[in-house]
Motif scaffolding. Structure first.
Motif, mmCIF file in Angstrom:
data_model
loop_
_atom_site.group_PDB
_atom_site.id
_atom_site.type_symbol
_atom_site.label_atom_id
_atom_site.label_comp_id
_atom_site.label_asym_id
_atom_site.label_seq_id
_atom_site.Cartn_x
_atom_site.Cartn_y
_atom_site.Cartn_z
ATOM 1 N N LEU A 66 43.362 46.022 44.394
ATOM 2 C CA LEU A 66 43.537 44.865 43.512
ATOM 3 C C LEU A 66 42.232 44.093 43.358
ATOM 4 O O LEU A 66 41.889 43.647 42.261
ATOM 5 C CB LEU A 66 44.630 43.947 44.054
ATOM 6 N N THR A 67 41.500 43.939 44.461
ATOM 7 C CA THR A 67 40.217 43.235 44.401
ATOM 8 C C THR A 67 39.251 43.973 43.488
ATOM 9 O O THR A 67 38.590 43.368 42.641
ATOM 10 C CB THR A 67 39.620 43.096 45.811
ATOM 11 N N GLN A 68 39.179 45.292 43.639
ATOM 12 C CA GLN A 68 38.290 46.078 42.786
ATOM 13 C C GLN A 68 38.680 45.961 41.313
ATOM 14 O O GLN A 68 37.823 45.794 40.442
ATOM 15 C CB GLN A 68 38.312 47.544 43.204
ATOM 16 N N LEU A 69 39.992 46.039 41.041
ATOM 17 C CA LEU A 69 40.454 45.921 39.656
ATOM 18 C C LEU A 69 40.108 44.557 39.072
ATOM 19 O O LEU A 69 39.664 44.453 37.923
ATOM 20 C CB LEU A 69 41.968 46.147 39.590
ATOM 21 N N PHE A 70 40.333 43.507 39.870
ATOM 22 C CA PHE A 70 40.037 42.149 39.392
ATOM 23 C C PHE A 70 38.552 41.972 39.117
ATOM 24 O O PHE A 70 38.168 41.428 38.073
ATOM 25 C CB PHE A 70 40.525 41.113 40.406
ATOM 26 N N MET A 71 37.721 42.420 40.039
ATOM 27 C CA MET A 71 36.276 42.264 39.858
ATOM 28 C C MET A 71 35.801 43.054 38.642
ATOM 29 O O MET A 71 34.949 42.584 37.882
ATOM 30 C CB MET A 71 35.513 42.700 41.109
ATOM 31 N N ARG A 72 36.359 44.224 38.427
ATOM 32 C CA ARG A 72 35.991 45.024 37.260
ATOM 33 C C ARG A 72 36.473 44.336 35.978
ATOM 34 O O ARG A 72 35.768 44.292 34.981
ATOM 35 C CB ARG A 72 36.619 46.416 37.383
ATOM 36 N N HIS A 73 37.695 43.748 36.039
ATOM 37 C CA HIS A 73 38.262 43.068 34.879
ATOM 38 C C HIS A 73 37.427 41.845 34.504
ATOM 39 O O HIS A 73 37.203 41.588 33.316
ATOM 40 C CB HIS A 73 39.711 42.648 35.182
ATOM 41 N N CYS A 74 37.003 41.093 35.509
ATOM 42 C CA CYS A 74 36.196 39.887 35.256
ATOM 43 C C CYS A 74 34.837 40.244 34.673
ATOM 44 O O CYS A 74 34.272 39.470 33.918
ATOM 45 C CB CYS A 74 35.980 39.103 36.543
ATOM 46 N N GLY A 75 34.329 41.391 35.059
ATOM 47 C CA GLY A 75 33.040 41.818 34.546
ATOM 48 C C GLY A 75 31.876 41.045 35.127
ATOM 49 O O GLY A 75 30.765 41.120 34.637
ATOM 50 N N LYS A 76 32.140 40.264 36.145
ATOM 51 C CA LYS A 76 31.020 39.550 36.752
ATOM 52 C C LYS A 76 30.841 40.020 38.181
ATOM 53 O O LYS A 76 31.775 40.446 38.831
ATOM 54 C CB LYS A 76 31.230 38.043 36.711
ATOM 55 N N ARG A 77 29.626 39.921 38.590
ATOM 56 C CA ARG A 77 29.303 40.336 39.953
ATOM 57 C C ARG A 77 29.246 39.077 40.802
ATOM 58 O O ARG A 77 28.227 38.422 40.863
ATOM 59 C CB ARG A 77 27.983 41.086 39.977
#
Length: 121
Positions: A66-77
């Protein structure tokens, strides 16, 4: 706690005998723990809890996924502190959704509130 399943082939008498043997071999410190719980309530054969890493939410995803999906969805590092906060929230979400439900519902409400007032979050 999960039910025991390792010692299914033993009779109840053999289990009681092994339980007593384990208790007798314990250090006094560990015995105090068992005494506090109660010898009858103590189950040394209980299966371990399911590790957090493999617990899944209602959609079948682990907290890490879920964390990986959220970070990818946000598009920010985000910095590591940001990622840790997201991961911590996801762990609580996977373990006990009811505990994070107020935060979840508040965030949904607040996003709508900001939209109504023309403010970008």
């Amino acid at each position: 706690m999960s039910e025991s399943n390792i010692y299914e082939e033993f009779t109840p008498e053999q289990m009681a005998e092994r339980k007593q043997w384990m208790y007798d071999k314990m250090s006094p410190r560990r015995r105090r723990f068992v005494d506090r719980v109660g010898f009858e309530n103590w189950d040394p054969f209980a299966a371990p809890f399911e590790p957090i890493d493999i617990r899944r939410d209602r959609t079948g995803f682990t907290s890490d996924h879920l964390t990986q999906l959220f970070m990818r969805h946000c598009g920010k590092r985000g910095n590591q502190e940001y990622v840790d906060a997201v991961n911590e929230f996801n762990v609580m979400l996977v373990m006990n959704f009811e505990k994070v439900r107020p935060v979840f519902e508040y965030c949904l409400w607040y996003a709508e509130h900001l939209k109504k007032h023309g403010v970008k979050p």
